[in-house]
Motif scaffolding. Structure first.
Motif: not given
Length: 244
Positions: A115-123, A135-140, A155-161, A164-166
């Motif tokens: 799927s998409i590659w993401v970073n959490h917005r707090d990174t 990012t991984i913890n927040k995905l869980g 989208g409120s928590e993650f941005r792409t590209p 971290v690959a999902t």
């Protein structure tokens, strides 16, 4: 979900060990299938990942650190398959027509689970161990909330590209596709933990290829990690399904 000793005892001793390790937030080693990718992945629950685990995976495994996500949660969150995104983008860029995944492209499967590659917005940059762990913890966390019925805007928590690959699991899991994505999510369901799992391929330092199964098993023995094979997971998952 597995919630008591009696139900755990329905599985093989090795699967029982894997279940208990995952429930404790520990890493296990997961081999898919001979004739498929024939790869062993470091596997751990996304909720349990720390920067130290990210460091361990990138140093001793060496493959791509990905997060496999439950199919139902992926659907609810609106996460697309990357191949579908590229097909849509092909409407605007004819160059993409030559690279988009087609039937028969993969030597080991009918399609990819990316799927998409993401970073959490707090990174910050998203790539250091602590950023990827967050990012991984927040995905869980977002998978758990979604499956508990909370309305979440991805989208409120993650941005792409991002870094971290999902991976989006097939709806039928191992009955539809025998990838590390589906095997790890099947294990999560058997273990009764949040179905968001980190997988990272083990590579051979000398050849650069996938680490041979025998060497991966030895690594597991040397580092006290449970080693499970895809066929064991399928057998256990079928038992789990009958109990639902």
């Amino acid at each position: 979900m597995v919630s008591n000793t009696d139900s755990i005892e329905n599985y093989s001793t090795n699967i029982q060990k894997a279940i208990k390790a995952l429930q404790r937030g520990e890493m296990i080693l997961l081999f898919d299938l001979e004739g498929r990718e024939a790869e062993t992945d470091f596997t751990i629950a996304a909720n349990a990942v720390t920067p130290e685990y990210v460091r361990w995976m990138r140093k001793d495994a060496g493959g791509l650190i990905c997060v496999a996500l439950d199919s139902e949660a992926s659907e609810e969150l609106g996460l697309p398959f990357m191949a579908d995104i590229v097909r849509e983008a092909n409407q605007c860029s004819t160059a993409l027509h030559k690279i988009v995944e087609k039937g028969g492209d993969l030597k080991y499967d009918s399609r990819s689970s990316f799927s998409i590659w993401v970073n959490h917005r707090d990174t910050r940059t998203g790539i250091p161990d602590n950023d990827r762990a967050l990012t991984i913890n927040k995905l869980g966390e977002i998978v758990e909330k979604t499956l508990n019925g909370e309305e979440i805007h991805f989208g409120s928590e993650f941005r792409t590209p991002g870094h971290v690959a999902t991976l989006r699991a097939a709806k039928g899991l191992v009955h539809e596709r025998m990838g590390q994505t589906e095997l790890s999510i099947a294990l999560a369901k058997i273990a009764g933990i949040t179905p968001a799992m980190v997988v990272c391929e083990m590579l051979d330092d000398e050849t650069g290829r996938a680490l041979e199964k025998g060497d991966a098993k030895q690594y597991g023995k040397d580092n006290d990690l449970v080693f499970v094979e895809g066929e064991e997971v399928v057998e256990a998952y079928d038992i789990w399904l009958k109990s639902q």
